[in-house]
Design an enzyme around this catalytic site. Structure first.
Site, PDB file in Angstrom:
ATOM      1  N   SER A 126       0.822  -1.206   0.000  1.00 35.04           N
ATOM      2  CA  SER A 126       0.000   0.000   0.000  1.00 35.04           C
ATOM      3  C   SER A 126       0.856   1.256   0.000  1.00 35.04           C
ATOM      4  O   SER A 126       0.549   2.239  -0.684  1.00 35.04           O
ATOM      5  CB  SER A 126      -0.926   0.003   1.214  1.00 35.04           C
ATOM      6  OG  SER A 126      -1.871  -1.040   1.133  1.00 35.04           O
TER       7      SER A 126
ATOM      8  N   GLN B  74      -8.582   3.027  -1.341  1.00 37.78           N
ATOM      9  CA  GLN B  74      -8.243   3.173  -2.756  1.00 37.78           C
ATOM     10  C   GLN B  74      -9.083   4.244  -3.431  1.00 37.78           C
ATOM     11  O   GLN B  74      -8.567   5.090  -4.172  1.00 37.78           O
ATOM     12  CB  GLN B  74      -8.420   1.833  -3.468  1.00 37.78           C
ATOM     13  CG  GLN B  74      -7.447   0.757  -3.018  1.00 37.78           C
ATOM     14  CD  GLN B  74      -7.730  -0.586  -3.656  1.00 37.78           C
ATOM     15  OE1 GLN B  74      -8.592  -0.711  -4.534  1.00 37.78           O
ATOM     16  NE2 GLN B  74      -7.015  -1.607  -3.223  1.00 37.78           N
TER      17      GLN B  74
ATOM     18  N   ASP C 264      -7.791  -7.299   4.816  1.00 40.71           N
ATOM     19  CA  ASP C 264      -6.818  -8.151   4.141  1.00 40.71           C
ATOM     20  C   ASP C 264      -6.276  -9.253   5.039  1.00 40.71           C
ATOM     21  O   ASP C 264      -5.695 -10.224   4.552  1.00 40.71           O
ATOM     22  CB  ASP C 264      -5.650  -7.312   3.616  1.00 40.71           C
ATOM     23  CG  ASP C 264      -5.995  -6.550   2.354  1.00 40.71           C
ATOM     24  OD1 ASP C 264      -6.989  -6.912   1.696  1.00 40.71           O
ATOM     25  OD2 ASP C 264      -5.287  -5.583   2.027  1.00 40.71           O
TER      26      ASP C 264
ATOM     27  N   LYS D 139     -13.132  -9.469  -3.697  1.00 45.13           N
ATOM     28  CA  LYS D 139     -11.679  -9.329  -3.759  1.00 45.13           C
ATOM     29  C   LYS D 139     -11.166 -10.170  -4.940  1.00 45.13           C
ATOM     30  O   LYS D 139     -11.901 -10.439  -5.885  1.00 45.13           O
ATOM     31  CB  LYS D 139     -11.055  -9.772  -2.433  1.00 45.13           C
ATOM     32  CG  LYS D 139     -11.356  -8.830  -1.272  1.00 45.13           C
ATOM     33  CD  LYS D 139     -10.619  -7.521  -1.424  1.00 45.13           C
ATOM     34  CE  LYS D 139     -10.741  -6.635  -0.217  1.00 45.13           C
ATOM     35  NZ  LYS D 139      -9.966  -5.380  -0.363  1.00 45.13           N
TER      36      LYS D 139
ATOM     37  N   ARG E 232     -13.602 -14.431  -1.145  1.00 47.61           N
ATOM     38  CA  ARG E 232     -12.764 -14.963  -0.074  1.00 47.61           C
ATOM     39  C   ARG E 232     -13.566 -15.679   1.010  1.00 47.61           C
ATOM     40  O   ARG E 232     -13.040 -16.565   1.685  1.00 47.61           O
ATOM     41  CB  ARG E 232     -11.909 -13.843   0.537  1.00 47.61           C
ATOM     42  CG  ARG E 232     -10.751 -13.454  -0.355  1.00 47.61           C
ATOM     43  CD  ARG E 232      -9.831 -12.427   0.254  1.00 47.61           C
ATOM     44  NE  ARG E 232      -8.716 -12.163  -0.657  1.00 47.61           N
ATOM     45  CZ  ARG E 232      -7.951 -11.091  -0.611  1.00 47.61           C
ATOM     46  NH1 ARG E 232      -8.164 -10.158   0.310  1.00 47.61           N
ATOM     47  NH2 ARG E 232      -6.961 -10.933  -1.466  1.00 47.61           N
TER      48      ARG E 232
ATOM     49  N   ARG F 193      -3.962 -14.338  -0.888  1.00 51.89           N
ATOM     50  CA  ARG F 193      -4.190 -14.421   0.556  1.00 51.89           C
ATOM     51  C   ARG F 193      -4.869 -15.741   0.949  1.00 51.89           C
ATOM     52  O   ARG F 193      -4.634 -16.259   2.046  1.00 51.89           O
ATOM     53  CB  ARG F 193      -4.978 -13.210   1.044  1.00 51.89           C
ATOM     54  CG  ARG F 193      -4.241 -11.904   0.755  1.00 51.89           C
ATOM     55  CD  ARG F 193      -4.704 -10.752   1.600  1.00 51.89           C
ATOM     56  NE  ARG F 193      -4.205  -9.495   1.054  1.00 51.89           N
ATOM     57  CZ  ARG F 193      -2.980  -9.004   1.250  1.00 51.89           C
ATOM     58  NH1 ARG F 193      -2.115  -9.690   1.975  1.00 51.89           N
ATOM     59  NH2 ARG F 193      -2.606  -7.856   0.706  1.00 51.89           N
TER      60      ARG F 193
END
Length: 430
Positions: free
Chosen positions: A27, A171, A315, A342, A346, A388
């Protein structure tokens, strides 16, 4: 442990130990690169992220005429301001990086030429109207493909706006602020709750005129000047090493030089609330808090994570789920519907993968309930191309009886290409 990535095979290990340093936080590196490209002068970024996502940002900037060079982990950007940007020779691919696409869209909204922004199949399934709408309101032409990439942007002639974000998104916030730097008047973004604050920490370092009042941020047209720094280690990547240390017996890890921004460390608070032996120390305070994390094997118990906390650890939920497989009681996650859009769904991917390994997980529309304490068994599991998810399943596999095979494990290169090497190093040869 067999160091194979396509697919990767893992088995239960006796311990997980080591002292680690990590490549720069994704980031932070995305933002440093974008701001450096908008600035005048030479911006040097040390310990730049090794992630494919951040390489996508550098590639896009180069195609826009920005002078970008890389030597190992150092990136040098010789900026001449946004007015020096030029139309790319073709569509710009953000790869798998939603950060690249959304934040670059904001910077491009101020540029008077058309640009097509696209990405891989996964990225082209992700919603983009939340960033397109405010940029249109500022005066840019932004066309999406049924609300998703590819995006076509033709900017210039922007006017400042006041925009209330319906959902907290660092974002989207960043995209609006980068456009606001090139707009007439002031631009204000109001968040429903605080999101990652890297942009508001870094913009003043580049000389931007920015004010913060609660969850409202305001910028005015500014000429950025170059700024150089060493990027702190990626704290979201650190989450998986910390989770492994907590659930594998006889384990202890120390992660040096890692980002400790309070808006990125909520997962550490959750792990402590679960009984995790986790300590931290800040060594550098500005512009980003940086220091160390230590974690040791712990007896964990489940907790309930409310919707209000989820944006601060969105995250890290997969890492928390992996840790919770070895906890007593239930881990309950709610208000996390964002996880469904995502790199993969997820929620479904975690429920499916951990469930295949023997975990008891109940899927809910906006989260899940994981009943800990049930022994895991090795299985063939699918990352669904999501870095992830692959890392969460790998951490869980360290405690499972028998061999676990992770399909498409190479997707970890998107964020943490060193992950399996560090995992193997920490586990030794047992």
């Amino acid at each position: 442990m067999v160091p194979s990535r396509r697919p990767l095979r893992l088995q239960r290990v006796r311990r997980f130990r080591g002292r680690f340093t990590l490549a720069g936080d994704k980031s932070v590196c995305h933002r440093l690169a974008l701001m450096g490209a908008l600035a005048h002068g030479e911006t040097r970024i040390g310990n730049f992220s090794s992630a494919a996502d951040c390489a996508s940002t550098l590639s896009c900037l180069s195609l826009l005429g920005v002078d970008v060079s890389r030597d190992g982990s150092e990136v040098v950007i010789r900026g001449e301001g946004p007015e020096a940007w030029r139309a790319a020779p073709g569509p710009l691919s953000a790869g798998n990086s939603g950060s690249t696409l959304r934040m670059l869209a904001g910077a491009l909204a101020g540029r008077p030429f058309p640009t097509v922004l696209t990405g891989d199949a996964s990225l082209c399934r992700r919603p983009m109207e939340r960033v397109a709408q405010p940029l249109r309101a500022m005066g840019a032409r932004v066309d999406t493909t049924d609300g998703r990439p590819p995006l076509t942007i033709e900017g210039g002639g922007l006017e400042g706006i006041a925009w209330n974000l319906p959902v907290a998104s660092a974002q989207v916030k960043t995209a609006i602020l980068l456009a606001g730097l090139q707009a007439d008047g002031s631009t204000t973004v109001v968040e429903p709750e605080p999101s990652r604050d890297h942009t508001e920490r870094l913009l003043p370092a580049f000389g931007a005129a920015l004010t913060v009042s609660g969850t409202a941020l305001t910028v005015t047209r500014s000429e950025l000047r170059a700024f150089s720094m060493e990027a702190p280690g990626d704290v979201s990547s650190a989450a998986f090493l910390v989770a492994a240390a907590l659930i594998v017996p006889d384990s202890h890890v120390r992660i040096e030089g890692v980002l400790l921004n309070p808006r990125r460390t909520a997962f550490l608070d959750i792990l402590r609330a679960m009984g995790g032996d986790v300590t931290t120390g800040v060594e550098t305070a500005a512009p980003e808090p940086t220091g160390w994390i230590e974690a040791r094997s712990s007896r964990l118990h489940g907790v309930s994570i409310p919707a209000s906390v989820v944006p601060a650890l969105i995250d890290e939920v997969p890492a928390l789920a992996a840790a919770a497989t070895q906890a007593e009681g239930e881990l309950t996650v709610s208000g996390a519907a964002e996880l469904r859009v995502k790199e993969s769904d997820r929620i479904a991917a975690l429920v499916g993968g951990l469930g295949r390994m023997g975990a008891r997980v109940e899927e809910r529309p906006d989260g899940f309930v994981l009943h800990g304490g049930h022994p895991l068994s090795g299985a063939v599991v699918d990352s669904h191309g999501d870095h992830r998810i692959a890392m969460a399943l790998a951490v869980a596999a360290l405690t499972a009886e028998g061999e676990t095979r992770i399909e498409d494990a190479a997707c970890v290169d998107v964020s943490f290409p060193e992950f399996f090497d560090l995992l193997e190093r920490g586990c030794g040869t047992d």
